[in-house]
Design an enzyme around this catalytic site. Structure first.
Site, PDB file in Angstrom:
ATOM      1  N   ASN A  91      40.283  21.050  46.086  1.00 15.41           N
ATOM      2  CA  ASN A  91      40.945  22.012  45.215  1.00 15.41           C
ATOM      3  C   ASN A  91      42.206  21.360  44.665  1.00 15.41           C
ATOM      4  O   ASN A  91      42.816  20.526  45.327  1.00 15.41           O
ATOM      5  CB  ASN A  91      41.333  23.274  45.993  1.00 15.41           C
ATOM      6  CG  ASN A  91      41.998  24.303  45.109  1.00 15.41           C
ATOM      7  OD1 ASN A  91      41.574  24.551  43.989  1.00 15.41           O
ATOM      8  ND2 ASN A  91      43.082  24.899  45.595  1.00 15.41           N
ATOM      9  N   ARG A 125      31.070  39.244  48.333  1.00 12.89           N
ATOM     10  CA  ARG A 125      31.525  37.856  48.213  1.00 12.89           C
ATOM     11  C   ARG A 125      30.468  36.905  48.785  1.00 12.89           C
ATOM     12  O   ARG A 125      30.185  35.843  48.233  1.00 12.89           O
ATOM     13  CB  ARG A 125      32.842  37.706  48.992  1.00 12.89           C
ATOM     14  CG  ARG A 125      33.596  36.436  48.694  1.00 12.89           C
ATOM     15  CD  ARG A 125      34.920  36.387  49.445  1.00 12.89           C
ATOM     16  NE  ARG A 125      35.867  37.409  49.056  1.00 12.89           N
ATOM     17  CZ  ARG A 125      36.579  37.405  47.924  1.00 12.89           C
ATOM     18  NH1 ARG A 125      36.440  36.429  47.064  1.00 12.89           N
ATOM     19  NH2 ARG A 125      37.415  38.371  47.663  1.00 12.89           N
ATOM     20  N   HIS A 185      45.989  22.396  43.336  1.00  7.74           N
ATOM     21  CA  HIS A 185      46.908  23.530  43.398  1.00  7.74           C
ATOM     22  C   HIS A 185      48.215  23.130  42.715  1.00  7.74           C
ATOM     23  O   HIS A 185      48.741  22.040  42.956  1.00  7.74           O
ATOM     24  CB  HIS A 185      47.173  23.907  44.860  1.00  7.74           C
ATOM     25  CG  HIS A 185      48.071  25.093  44.983  1.00  7.74           C
ATOM     26  ND1 HIS A 185      47.631  26.375  44.773  1.00  7.74           N
ATOM     27  CD2 HIS A 185      49.392  25.184  45.266  1.00  7.74           C
ATOM     28  CE1 HIS A 185      48.637  27.210  44.917  1.00  7.74           C
ATOM     29  NE2 HIS A 185      49.714  26.508  45.223  1.00  7.74           N
ATOM     30  N   MET A 217      38.998  31.029  40.122  1.00  9.63           N
ATOM     31  CA  MET A 217      39.883  32.120  40.554  1.00  9.63           C
ATOM     32  C   MET A 217      39.192  33.096  41.504  1.00  9.63           C
ATOM     33  O   MET A 217      39.372  34.304  41.404  1.00  9.63           O
ATOM     34  CB  MET A 217      40.424  32.860  39.333  1.00  9.63           C
ATOM     35  CG  MET A 217      41.233  31.977  38.399  1.00  9.63           C
ATOM     36  SD  MET A 217      42.601  31.138  39.223  1.00  9.63           S
ATOM     37  CE  MET A 217      43.726  32.508  39.408  1.00  9.63           C
ATOM     38  N   ARG A 218      38.394  32.582  42.419  1.00 10.33           N
ATOM     39  CA  ARG A 218      37.768  33.432  43.432  1.00 10.33           C
ATOM     40  C   ARG A 218      38.047  32.849  44.807  1.00 10.33           C
ATOM     41  O   ARG A 218      37.982  31.624  44.985  1.00 10.33           O
ATOM     42  CB  ARG A 218      36.240  33.475  43.266  1.00 10.33           C
ATOM     43  CG  ARG A 218      35.748  34.049  41.982  1.00 10.33           C
ATOM     44  CD  ARG A 218      35.995  35.511  41.847  1.00 10.33           C
ATOM     45  NE  ARG A 218      35.372  36.303  42.904  1.00 10.33           N
ATOM     46  CZ  ARG A 218      35.645  37.585  43.133  1.00 10.33           C
ATOM     47  NH1 ARG A 218      36.541  38.204  42.393  1.00 10.33           N
ATOM     48  NH2 ARG A 218      35.042  38.242  44.083  1.00 10.33           N
ATOM     49  N   ASP A 223      44.832  27.277  50.577  1.00 15.55           N
ATOM     50  CA  ASP A 223      45.760  26.222  50.144  1.00 15.55           C
ATOM     51  C   ASP A 223      46.382  25.462  51.328  1.00 15.55           C
ATOM     52  O   ASP A 223      47.546  25.037  51.251  1.00 15.55           O
ATOM     53  CB  ASP A 223      46.893  26.815  49.275  1.00 15.55           C
ATOM     54  CG  ASP A 223      46.366  27.469  48.007  1.00 15.55           C
ATOM     55  OD1 ASP A 223      45.314  27.043  47.510  1.00 15.55           O
ATOM     56  OD2 ASP A 223      47.015  28.414  47.512  1.00 15.55           O
ATOM     57  N   GLY A 230      39.837  24.991  31.838  1.00 18.15           N
ATOM     58  CA  GLY A 230      39.068  23.797  32.171  1.00 18.15           C
ATOM     59  C   GLY A 230      39.716  22.476  31.816  1.00 18.15           C
ATOM     60  O   GLY A 230      39.024  21.471  31.645  1.00 18.15           O
ATOM     61  N   SER A 231      41.064  22.431  31.770  1.00 15.97           N
ATOM     62  CA  SER A 231      41.674  21.134  31.444  1.00 15.97           C
ATOM     63  C   SER A 231      41.512  20.139  32.598  1.00 15.97           C
ATOM     64  O   SER A 231      41.379  18.934  32.361  1.00 15.97           O
ATOM     65  CB  SER A 231      43.147  21.299  31.058  1.00 15.97           C
ATOM     66  OG  SER A 231      43.921  21.684  32.155  1.00 15.97           O
ATOM     67  N   ASN A 232      41.504  20.620  33.815  1.00 14.32           N
ATOM     68  CA  ASN A 232      41.233  19.700  34.939  1.00 14.32           C
ATOM     69  C   ASN A 232      39.777  19.253  34.951  1.00 14.32           C
ATOM     70  O   ASN A 232      39.476  18.100  35.282  1.00 14.32           O
ATOM     71  CB  ASN A 232      41.616  20.344  36.270  1.00 14.32           C
ATOM     72  CG  ASN A 232      43.096  20.244  36.524  1.00 14.32           C
ATOM     73  OD1 ASN A 232      43.617  19.155  36.757  1.00 14.32           O
ATOM     74  ND2 ASN A 232      43.801  21.363  36.429  1.00 14.32           N
TER      75      ASN A 232
HETATM   76  C1  GRF Z   1      45.649  24.522  37.196  1.00 11.77           C
HETATM   77  O1  GRF Z   1      47.041  24.651  37.112  1.00 11.77           O
HETATM   78  C2  GRF Z   1      45.217  24.317  38.613  1.00 11.77           C
HETATM   79  O2  GRF Z   1      46.161  23.634  39.379  1.00 11.77           O
HETATM   80  C3  GRF Z   1      45.106  25.738  39.128  1.00 11.77           C
HETATM   81  O3  GRF Z   1      44.591  26.471  38.049  1.00 11.77           O
HETATM   82  C4  GRF Z   1      44.942  25.814  36.825  1.00 11.77           C
HETATM   83  C5  GRF Z   1      43.650  25.561  36.112  1.00 11.77           C
HETATM   84  O4  GRF Z   1      43.856  25.007  34.844  1.00 11.77           O
HETATM   85  N1  GRF Z   1      44.282  25.789  40.315  1.00 11.77           N
HETATM   86  P1  GRF Z   1      42.636  24.391  34.057  1.00 11.77           P
HETATM   87  O5  GRF Z   1      41.585  25.506  33.956  1.00 11.77           O
HETATM   88  O6  GRF Z   1      42.115  23.223  34.830  1.00 11.77           O
HETATM   89  O7  GRF Z   1      43.168  24.014  32.720  1.00 11.77           O
END
Ligand code: GRF
Length: 222
Positions: free
Chosen positions: A128, A86, A130, A111-112, A166, A33-35
């Site tokens: 998203n 799904r 990427h 991750m789904r 993507d 969850g850093s983003n």
């Molecule tokens: C990031 O590198 C993002 O680009 C990819 O998954 C990773 C998630 O990292 N889709 P975080 O959970 O946001 O730290």
């Protein structure tokens, strides 16, 4: 003709979102969850045009959920394993997002794969991030593959989500040089730093209604 004129006049242009107020954002996560944190931090500024209304994780106990709690943002766990398909899992996501009054969705390490129906419902309103300079290195293990390919520039991309993985219209990219001494971890760390700048910038553009899409191309209206 300026970009803004093109944005309004071109045929087949989609104006995905027209804001009348701060956009309510739902963030889908699966892990660290850093983003998400970068988005939460951006939303603290009163002038930022979006607020996080809901965080949903498909995995219980992940750090992203702690980050939401620390920021005072509602969160839910919706486990994909609890659903027979799904489509039914995605329907539960959709229902939770709508119940929270969400306008825009951000995938942040979610991750789904999403079903075509869910993507269609949120198309033009879902971003998203990427970890590569798309269209290079779609999918997983992007940093390892970039090193193996010997590219000199790597980076990250924020794009609108479309049914093809993507491949949606690109809003923002940030490049980092690949250094001779890089390994997967050092390269990933430098890219991640850029992700944390790029994602809030891209969400701002979408929340301000400044993105117009023509085919695969996103244009930024002034
Ligand atoms: C990031 O590198 C993002 O680009 C990819 O998954 C990773 C998630 O990292 N889709 P975080 O959970 O946001 O730290």
């Amino acid at each position: 003709m300026g970009w803004s004129a093109i944005c309004w006049k071109a045929r087949d242009v989609v104006q995905p979102f027209s804001p009348a107020r701060r956009a309510k954002v739902g963030v889908l996560v699966s892990g660290r969850g850093s983003n998400l944190q970068a988005l939460l931090d951006a939303c603290v500024a009163p002038t930022y045009p979006a607020e996080i209304a809901l965080v949903i994780s498909n995995v219980p106990g992940v750090q992203a959920l702690d980050r939401a709690t620390a920021a005072g943002v509602p969160s839910q766990v919706i486990r994909h394993r609890d659903f027979p398909s799904r489509e039914t899992f995605d329907a539960a996501l959709d229902q939770a997002l709508r119940a929270a009054g969400v306008d825009l969705v951000c995938l942040a390490g979610f991750m789904r794969l999403l079903s075509p129906g869910f993507v269609a419902r949120w198309q033009g309103r879902m971003l998203n991030i990427h970890p590569s300079l798309l269209p290079s290195f779609t999918g997983l293990d992007t940093h390892r593959r970039a090193l193996e390919a010997g590219v000199r520039l790597h980076g990250c991309t924020v794009h609108l989500v479309t049914p093809e993985l993507d491949a949606g219209p690109i809003l923002i990219q940030a490049a980092v040089p690949v250094l001779d001494q890089d390994d997967e971890d050092s390269l990933a760390a430098r890219v991640l730093e850029q992700e944390h700048h790029a994602y809030p910038r891209a969400l701002r553009l979408l929340a301000e209604g400044r993105i117009a899409v023509e085919g695969r191309r996103a244009r930024i209206c002034e």
